[in-house]
Design an enzyme around this catalytic site. Structure first.
Site, PDB file in Angstrom:
ATOM      1  N   PRO A 132       0.784  -1.245   0.000  1.00  0.00           N
ATOM      2  CA  PRO A 132       0.000   0.000   0.000  1.00  0.00           C
ATOM      3  C   PRO A 132       0.816   1.294   0.000  1.00  0.00           C
ATOM      4  O   PRO A 132       0.815   2.056   0.964  1.00  0.00           O
ATOM      5  CB  PRO A 132      -0.833  -0.141   1.274  1.00  0.00           C
ATOM      6  CG  PRO A 132       0.029  -0.942   2.196  1.00  0.00           C
ATOM      7  CD  PRO A 132       0.750  -1.916   1.298  1.00  0.00           C
ATOM      8  N   CYS A 133       1.475   1.552  -1.114  1.00  0.00           N
ATOM      9  CA  CYS A 133       2.236   2.793  -1.227  1.00  0.00           C
ATOM     10  C   CYS A 133       1.307   4.009  -1.223  1.00  0.00           C
ATOM     11  O   CYS A 133       1.758   5.129  -0.975  1.00  0.00           O
ATOM     12  CB  CYS A 133       3.110   2.779  -2.473  1.00  0.00           C
ATOM     13  SG  CYS A 133       2.212   2.570  -4.010  1.00  0.00           S
ATOM     14  N   HIS A 134       0.011   3.787  -1.442  1.00  0.00           N
ATOM     15  CA  HIS A 134      -0.945   4.899  -1.403  1.00  0.00           C
ATOM     16  C   HIS A 134      -1.071   5.496  -0.003  1.00  0.00           C
ATOM     17  O   HIS A 134      -1.579   6.593   0.155  1.00  0.00           O
ATOM     18  CB  HIS A 134      -2.322   4.453  -1.926  1.00  0.00           C
ATOM     19  CG  HIS A 134      -2.978   3.393  -1.094  1.00  0.00           C
ATOM     20  ND1 HIS A 134      -2.712   2.042  -1.273  1.00  0.00           N
ATOM     21  CD2 HIS A 134      -3.869   3.461  -0.079  1.00  0.00           C
ATOM     22  CE1 HIS A 134      -3.426   1.345  -0.412  1.00  0.00           C
ATOM     23  NE2 HIS A 134      -4.142   2.186   0.334  1.00  0.00           N
TER      24      HIS A 134
END
Length: 168
Positions: A132-134
């Protein structure tokens, strides 16, 4: 030529493609309808993409149905530098509903001056949603670049309850 399974899922954030190897590990994913482009972006040039059902589709569907942690236990395969791998490992530990700043992750990794390198590692993430780089934002808390667009990033963070006033 390596054969990989590929499935496109319609989501509220647009079409989402998952590419898996024969062991059911996600090798690439993202909000796009261009499977060949996703494969090329992910370093999977020359792979034969075979449309069909992939095992990770259930985790994506569960995520969009409210089980926000479902994608983060799906096995993924990545290749990158040692630093990138460390960043991606840490990204998978950010709890749902929380965000981190690039500098915070750099400090957590023992490299407090490496916020740009953390950002570059996020940009090189081939397995969006599953890593989850978001959940990483700029120093001011503002949304910053996201390979799939800041509108998708904002929607994901809102869905996860991680939005504060600076992100709207």
């Amino acid at each position: 030529m390596t054969a990989l399974a590929m499935q496109q899922i319609d989501t509220p954030d647009g079409p989402f493609i998952i590419i898996e190897n024969g062991a059911g590990e996600v090798m690439a994913s993202g909000w796009t309808a261009d499977a060949a482009g996703l494969a090329a972006r992910s370093g999977l040039r020359g792979a034969e993409l075979r449309p069909g059902e992939v095992s990770a589709n259930e985790a994506v569907r569960a995520y969009y149905s409210g089980d926000l942690d479902a994608p983060f236990v799906v096995p993924v395969v990545w290749s990158g530098t040692e630093f990138q791998s460390r960043v991606w490992d840490v990204l998978r530990t950010i709890p749902t509903g929380e965000i981190r700043r690039y500098g915070e992750l750099a400090a957590q990794l023992g490299s407090p001056g490496a916020s740009r390198a953390v950002g570059a590692a996020c940009g090189a993430n081939r397995v969006a949603l599953f890593v989850p780089c978001h959940r990483v934002v700029g120093a001011s808390g503002a949304l910053t670049g996201f390979a799939w667009g800041t509108d998708v990033k904002r929607a994901l963070l809102q869905r996860e309850g991680a939005v504060d006033a600076t992100l709207l």
